[in-house]
Design an enzyme around this catalytic site. Structure first.
Site, PDB file in Angstrom:
ATOM      1  NE  ARG A 173       1.366  17.029 -14.067  1.00  0.00           N
ATOM      2  CZ  ARG A 173       1.841  16.212 -13.131  1.00  0.00           C
ATOM      3  NH1 ARG A 173       1.448  16.341 -11.896  1.00  0.00           N
ATOM      4  NH2 ARG A 173       2.689  15.266 -13.436  1.00  0.00           N
ATOM      5  CG  HIS A 188       1.693  11.934 -26.881  1.00  0.00           C
ATOM      6  ND1 HIS A 188       1.049  12.609 -25.887  1.00  0.00           N
ATOM      7  CD2 HIS A 188       2.837  11.456 -26.335  1.00  0.00           C
ATOM      8  CE1 HIS A 188       1.784  12.566 -24.773  1.00  0.00           C
ATOM      9  NE2 HIS A 188       2.882  11.875 -25.033  1.00  0.00           N
ATOM     10  CD  GLU A 203       9.551  16.488 -23.157  1.00  0.00           C
ATOM     11  OE1 GLU A 203       8.877  17.489 -22.828  1.00  0.00           O
ATOM     12  OE2 GLU A 203       9.046  15.445 -23.611  1.00  0.00           O
ATOM     13  CG  HIS A 254       3.913  16.337 -25.232  1.00  0.00           C
ATOM     14  ND1 HIS A 254       4.760  17.420 -25.191  1.00  0.00           N
ATOM     15  CD2 HIS A 254       4.566  15.336 -24.594  1.00  0.00           C
ATOM     16  CE1 HIS A 254       5.860  17.081 -24.539  1.00  0.00           C
ATOM     17  NE2 HIS A 254       5.769  15.823 -24.164  1.00  0.00           N
ATOM     18  CE  LYS A 288       0.588  13.369 -15.530  1.00  0.00           C
ATOM     19  NZ  LYS A 288       0.473  13.582 -16.989  1.00  0.00           N
ATOM     20  NE  ARG A 317      -4.124  -1.874   1.842  1.00  0.00           N
ATOM     21  CZ  ARG A 317      -4.055  -3.016   2.531  1.00  0.00           C
ATOM     22  NH1 ARG A 317      -3.093  -3.189   3.408  1.00  0.00           N
ATOM     23  NH2 ARG A 317      -4.947  -3.951   2.343  1.00  0.00           N
ATOM     24  CG  HIS A 352       8.344  11.347 -25.572  1.00  0.00           C
ATOM     25  ND1 HIS A 352       6.979  11.355 -25.791  1.00  0.00           N
ATOM     26  CD2 HIS A 352       8.605  12.400 -24.752  1.00  0.00           C
ATOM     27  CE1 HIS A 352       6.449  12.360 -25.119  1.00  0.00           C
ATOM     28  NE2 HIS A 352       7.412  13.015 -24.480  1.00  0.00           N
ATOM     29  CG  ASN A 398       0.148  17.387 -22.237  1.00  0.00           C
ATOM     30  OD1 ASN A 398       1.121  16.662 -22.003  1.00  0.00           O
ATOM     31  ND2 ASN A 398      -1.034  17.185 -21.705  1.00  0.00           N
ATOM     32  CE  LYS A 452       6.428  16.847 -15.123  1.00  0.00           C
ATOM     33  NZ  LYS A 452       6.620  15.550 -15.754  1.00  0.00           N
ATOM     34  CD  GLU A 469      -2.372  15.939 -16.568  1.00  0.00           C
ATOM     35  OE1 GLU A 469      -2.850  14.808 -16.634  1.00  0.00           O
ATOM     36  OE2 GLU A 469      -1.275  16.258 -17.035  1.00  0.00           O
TER      37      GLU A 469
HETATM   38  N1  LIG Z   1       6.002  10.285 -15.488  1.00  0.00           N
HETATM   39  C1  LIG Z   1       6.108  11.305 -16.307  1.00  0.00           C
HETATM   40  O1  LIG Z   1       5.692  12.417 -15.990  1.00  0.00           O
HETATM   41  C2  LIG Z   1       6.782  11.111 -17.627  1.00  0.00           C
HETATM   42  C3  LIG Z   1       7.123  12.214 -18.407  1.00  0.00           C
HETATM   43  C4  LIG Z   1       7.787  12.004 -19.599  1.00  0.00           C
HETATM   44  C5  LIG Z   1       8.080  10.720 -20.014  1.00  0.00           C
HETATM   45  N2  LIG Z   1       7.728   9.663 -19.241  1.00  0.00           N
HETATM   46  C6  LIG Z   1       8.039   8.270 -19.658  1.00  0.00           C
HETATM   47  O2  LIG Z   1       9.446   8.144 -19.773  1.00  0.00           O
HETATM   48  C7  LIG Z   1       9.733   7.086 -20.695  1.00  0.00           C
HETATM   49  C8  LIG Z   1      10.864   7.504 -21.589  1.00  0.00           C
HETATM   50  O3  LIG Z   1      11.980   7.792 -20.802  1.00  0.00           O
HETATM   51  P1  LIG Z   1      13.456   7.867 -21.406  1.00  0.00           P
HETATM   52  O4  LIG Z   1      13.450   8.633 -22.641  1.00  0.00           O
HETATM   53  O5  LIG Z   1      14.324   8.277 -20.292  1.00  0.00           O
HETATM   54  O6  LIG Z   1      13.699   6.362 -21.884  1.00  0.00           O
HETATM   55  P2  LIG Z   1      14.339   5.061 -21.221  1.00  0.00           P
HETATM   56  O7  LIG Z   1      14.114   4.997 -19.770  1.00  0.00           O
HETATM   57  O8  LIG Z   1      13.876   3.911 -22.030  1.00  0.00           O
HETATM   58  O9  LIG Z   1      15.899   5.273 -21.504  1.00  0.00           O
HETATM   59  C9  LIG Z   1      16.347   5.303 -22.828  1.00  0.00           C
HETATM   60  C10 LIG Z   1      17.503   4.321 -23.044  1.00  0.00           C
HETATM   61  O10 LIG Z   1      18.678   4.853 -22.460  1.00  0.00           O
HETATM   62  C11 LIG Z   1      19.282   3.916 -21.565  1.00  0.00           C
HETATM   63  N3  LIG Z   1      19.917   4.711 -20.524  1.00  0.00           N
HETATM   64  C12 LIG Z   1      19.328   5.398 -19.524  1.00  0.00           C
HETATM   65  N4  LIG Z   1      20.229   6.134 -18.861  1.00  0.00           N
HETATM   66  C13 LIG Z   1      21.437   5.906 -19.434  1.00  0.00           C
HETATM   67  C14 LIG Z   1      22.746   6.381 -19.213  1.00  0.00           C
HETATM   68  N5  LIG Z   1      23.016   7.307 -18.277  1.00  0.00           N
HETATM   69  N6  LIG Z   1      23.734   5.903 -19.993  1.00  0.00           N
HETATM   70  C15 LIG Z   1      23.468   5.001 -20.972  1.00  0.00           C
HETATM   71  N7  LIG Z   1      22.251   4.528 -21.256  1.00  0.00           N
HETATM   72  C16 LIG Z   1      21.239   4.979 -20.491  1.00  0.00           C
HETATM   73  C17 LIG Z   1      18.162   3.030 -21.125  1.00  0.00           C
HETATM   74  O11 LIG Z   1      18.628   1.771 -20.716  1.00  0.00           O
HETATM   75  C18 LIG Z   1      17.312   2.953 -22.386  1.00  0.00           C
HETATM   76  O12 LIG Z   1      17.825   1.973 -23.247  1.00  0.00           O
HETATM   77  C19 LIG Z   1       8.457   6.805 -21.436  1.00  0.00           C
HETATM   78  O13 LIG Z   1       7.931   5.570 -21.006  1.00  0.00           O
HETATM   79  C20 LIG Z   1       7.524   7.932 -21.028  1.00  0.00           C
HETATM   80  O14 LIG Z   1       6.171   7.542 -20.994  1.00  0.00           O
HETATM   81  C21 LIG Z   1       7.092   9.829 -18.069  1.00  0.00           C
HETATM   82 ZN   LIG Z   2       7.247  14.688 -23.191  1.00  0.00          ZN
END
Ligand SMILES: NC(=O)c1ccc[n+]([C@@H]2O[C@H](COP(=O)([O-])OP(=O)(O)OC[C@H]3O[C@@H](n4cnc5c(N)ncnc54)[C@H](O)[C@@H]3O)[C@@H](O)[C@H]2O)c1
Ligand SMILES: [Zn+2]
Length: 359
Positions: free
Chosen positions: A230, A241, A174, A237, A132, A110, A254, A234, A216, A226
């Site tokens: 918030r 998206h 971003e 986006h 999130k 929990r 992304h 976007n 942010k 949101e």
């Molecule tokens: N919660 C939120 O508010 C929010 C906001 C934006 C995006 N997201 C989510 O984030 C995700 C995308 O995140 P991302 O772009 O960080 O992708 P990711 O976590 O997949 O990382 C991208 C790649 O880089 C590698 N990697 C990470 N750090 C590294 C480092 N320091 N050195 C070498 N390799 C490294 C990872 O293993 C992966 O292969 C999506 O699922 C998206 O939905 C969430």
């Molecule tokens: Zn984004």
């Protein structure tokens, strides 16, 4: 950056990871459990686990790990390790890991505490901030999740040295987005920092990344769940998206989709006279630094439009576009499909020309 309220525990600085035990601490009697991915484990997470005297679990890298199976694996691992409710999950990785490990923390017994250690630029300025957490379903991304704020975010830009340059540039989209939302906070950081970072030079990047994160943090602090404000996050986006999904996840990162989405938003802003051409051109110059971006030649409106329509259905009728204007953004604008299509087609005309030539 450290201050009051929500951002009290956001730390970004070279060397922060050396101090992780201190920065992640809550009551002095903490036990930590590190969740990471297999790429990040040997590069950075193992050292973090060692500093925290913590066991660690590495999930497969990439979006595929944002699913129920990972949640079950991680929760059962925590139980096997003897984790208790008052212990702390430490997510070391990109947005995938902060999303999934934050969700695991939210639902295990929990709700356990968690600390985010973002290792991609995107996670430092975006995914690890705002509480999130969640996973994907076959029906779409991020459809299961919860708001569950980390008790601390510890970002050390030194980790970006091992990040793929394409991922680094995508994350910078971003940063440009944050600058468009809050020009007063960020604009003066861009000229010195953006060209350096886009070229993979990480020296003196703390200020610009902290400022982008702060945009942010500030928006979320005023609108945790949101309800309206918030939505400004976007920017870029709506179409972004849809293009990301239509291209097939992974083909357009992304941040790359967001970069194109920002260009489309600039086009629409000019058409609606929200932004003078000269200003749109200036933003396009910043976005030009993020190239090469995959070009959109192979993408058809026919494939993109259904994803926009799906968004519309989920938000009961209107997609609610966010467009840049002088000094910030306008939220919740109605844009007709035909208008969106024309902006999208304009993006596709850019091949070797610089982005500012669109304006
Ligand atoms: N919660 C939120 O508010 C929010 C906001 C934006 C995006 N997201 C989510 O984030 C995700 C995308 O995140 P991302 O772009 O960080 O992708 P990711 O976590 O997949 O990382 C991208 C790649 O880089 C590698 N990697 C990470 N750090 C590294 C480092 N320091 N050195 C070498 N390799 C490294 C990872 O293993 C992966 O292969 C999506 O699922 C998206 O939905 C969430
Ligand atoms: Zn984004």
């Amino acid at each position: 950056m450290q201050g009051g309220g929500l951002e009290a525990r956001y730390t970004l600085g070279h060397g922060a990871l050396v101090d992780i035990r201190n920065l992640a601490r809550t009551d002095g009697d903490d036990r930590f459990y590190v969740i990471t991915d297999e790429h990040v484990a040997p590069l950075w997470a193992d050292a973090v686990a060692e500093r925290l005297t913590a066991p660690r679990l590495a999930l497969p890298p990439g979006e595929e790990s944002k699913r129920w199976a990972s949640v079950e694996t991680a929760v059962r691992w925590l139980l096997e390790q003897g984790a208790e409710r008052r212990d702390t999950v430490v997510a070391v990785g990109g947005g995938v890991i902060t999303d999934v490990a934050g969700f695991v923390a939210a639902v295990t017994m929990r709700g356990m505490r968690w600390v985010a250690v973002p290792t991609t630029l995107l996670a430092m300025v975006d995914a690890a901030i705002g509480g999130k957490t969640g996973i994907d379903l076959a029906e779409g991304k991020n459809l299961v999740g919860t708001f569950w704020f980390p008790s601390a975010v510890v970002a050390d830009p030194a980790v970006l040295a091992t990040l793929d340059p394409r991922q680094l540039r995508a994350g910078l989209a971003e940063v440009v987005k944050a600058a468009m939302i809050a020009p007063a906070t960020l604009q003066h950081h861009l000229p010195a920092s953006l060209p350096r970072l886009a070229a993979g030079n990480l020296s003196e990047c703390e200020e610009v990344l902290t400022a982008a994160a702060k945009v942010k943090v500030d928006v979320v602090a005023r609108d945790e769940r949101e309800s309206g404000l918030r939505a400004s996050l976007n920017l870029g986006h709506t179409l972004g998206h849809a293009m990301e999904a239509a291209a097939g996840y992974g083909r357009l990162l992304h941040g790359e989709a967001v970069a194109w989405g920002l260009v489309a938003a600039l086009i629409l802003s000019c058409e609606r006279a929200l932004l003078p051409l000269a200003e749109a051109r200036r933003w396009a110059e910043w976005l030009e630094l993020l190239r090469p971006l995959p070009n959109l030649g192979g993408l058809r409106w026919h494939d993109v439009a259904p994803f926009l329509a799906r968004d519309k259905k989920r938000s009961r009728g209107s997609v609610g576009w966010i467009l840049p204007r002088v000094g910030g953004v306008v939220v919740g604008l109605e844009i007709a499909d035909e208008e969106a299509r024309q902006a999208f087609e304009r993006l596709k005309t850019v091949q070797d020309e610089p982005l500012p030539s669109l304006f």
